[in-house]
Scaffold this active site. Sequence first.
Site, short mmCIF file in Angstrom:
data_model
loop_
_atom_site.label_atom_id
_atom_site.label_comp_id
_atom_site.label_asym_id
_atom_site.label_seq_id
_atom_site.Cartn_x
_atom_site.Cartn_y
_atom_site.Cartn_z
N HIS A 184 44.16 34.80 48.08
CA HIS A 184 44.04 35.89 49.06
C HIS A 184 43.53 35.37 50.40
O HIS A 184 43.99 35.78 51.47
CB HIS A 184 43.03 36.94 48.57
CG HIS A 184 43.37 37.59 47.27
ND1 HIS A 184 42.59 37.43 46.15
CD2 HIS A 184 44.38 38.42 46.91
CE1 HIS A 184 43.11 38.14 45.15
NE2 HIS A 184 44.19 38.74 45.57
N ARG A 225 43.26 37.87 37.53
CA ARG A 225 43.30 38.06 36.07
C ARG A 225 42.81 36.83 35.30
O ARG A 225 42.57 36.92 34.10
CB ARG A 225 44.71 38.45 35.62
CG ARG A 225 45.10 39.86 36.07
CD ARG A 225 46.39 40.32 35.43
NE ARG A 225 46.60 41.76 35.61
CZ ARG A 225 47.41 42.27 36.55
NH1 ARG A 225 48.06 41.49 37.37
NH2 ARG A 225 47.54 43.58 36.65
P1 AMP Z 1 46.83 40.83 44.29
O1 AMP Z 1 45.45 41.13 44.74
O2 AMP Z 1 46.90 40.06 43.01
O3 AMP Z 1 47.74 42.05 44.31
O4 AMP Z 1 47.44 39.84 45.37
C1 AMP Z 1 47.45 40.17 46.73
C2 AMP Z 1 48.27 39.18 47.47
O5 AMP Z 1 47.75 37.86 47.27
C3 AMP Z 1 49.73 39.13 47.00
O6 AMP Z 1 50.59 38.96 48.11
C4 AMP Z 1 49.74 37.92 46.11
O7 AMP Z 1 51.02 37.31 46.01
C5 AMP Z 1 48.78 37.01 46.82
N1 AMP Z 1 48.27 36.01 45.88
C6 AMP Z 1 47.68 36.22 44.68
N2 AMP Z 1 47.39 35.05 44.08
C7 AMP Z 1 47.82 34.07 44.92
C8 AMP Z 1 47.81 32.65 44.87
N3 AMP Z 1 47.31 31.98 43.83
N4 AMP Z 1 48.34 31.96 45.92
C9 AMP Z 1 48.86 32.63 46.98
N5 AMP Z 1 48.89 33.98 47.08
C10 AMP Z 1 48.38 34.69 46.07
#
Ligand code: AMP
Length: 291
Positions: free
Chosen positions: A37, A187
């Site tokens: 993030h 997760r």
């Molecule tokens: P989430 O909070 O899981 O919905 O993720 C929010 C944003 O962060 C989304 O655009 C995800 O693709 C991105 N994201 C989550 N994990 C990663 C990661 N390991 N590397 C790059 N972007 C990520």
Amino acid sequence: MDLLTTIAATRQYVAGVRHQGKSIGLVPTMGYLHKGHLTLARTAREQNDVVMMSIFVNPTQFGPGEDLDRYPRDLERDQELAAAAGVEAIFTPPVAEMYPRGYSTYVQVEGLTEVLCGASRPGHFRGVATVVSKLFNIVQPDRAYFGLKDYQQAVVIKRMVRDLNFPVDIITVPTVREPDGLALSSRNKYLSPAQRRSALALYRALNLGADLIRRGERRAKTVWEAMTREILSYPETRVDYVAVCDADTLEPLLEIKGRVLLALAVWVGNTRLIDNLTLEVKDHVARPDEE
Ligand code: AMP
């Protein structure tokens, strides 16, 4: 750092920024921030005058029996991390602010959402497209940032933006990984130490598939089988899907060519993890009848 919990306050904040002639980059998240993030936030920081982040565990993208209720949350820690990454304002609305009584409008991107995670999680991308549309309408950012860790999500959002003429540039950011290769994910917190070791199966399987292709394998089925075997060699793993597909259309490939996406979703204990890798196959493999 401004903490915004209502749509009205957010619109007012955005109007103030616009009044100063400043550009806005938006980083949509579900919170429990990690370096993935924060990389999105830092990228946004470089490309915009003001960075806004949304933190919203969006109920419409979770199916029945999924982890909506136990999804990790820590707003105080998120605020500190986001501020250090250059985020000026966080929009974190209560569910009723986004979905008031009588809410009944949804955004459906067809085709692209019916494969991979869309096939395993019916309704997931409808929830994602809907909430992202709402965020775009509320914040009206110049640019919005999405991680390639959720590859299909980025493709779906780009299609939605094109099809519905949202005036926003979608910027994608490479997957951020732990030193051993595990993709960062909120997760990962669910994993026991033994499961954390098994979670490496995803990255190992992706690299195994990519190596086979680099060494000349062009039959998707062979790559698929090797990746599946690799995953199942780790304790507590269960394959949700392993896919060898076209990186643009997400359609499954028989013969490996062009821009290829290797994507997988794997259960490690009760935790479903996803990861992917893209590679370009430039050569032309001669079929036996052409040799
Ligand atoms: P989430 O909070 O899981 O919905 O993720 C929010 C944003 O962060 C989304 O655009 C995800 O693709 C991105 N994201 C989550 N994990 C990663 C990661 N390991 N590397 C790059 N972007 C990520």
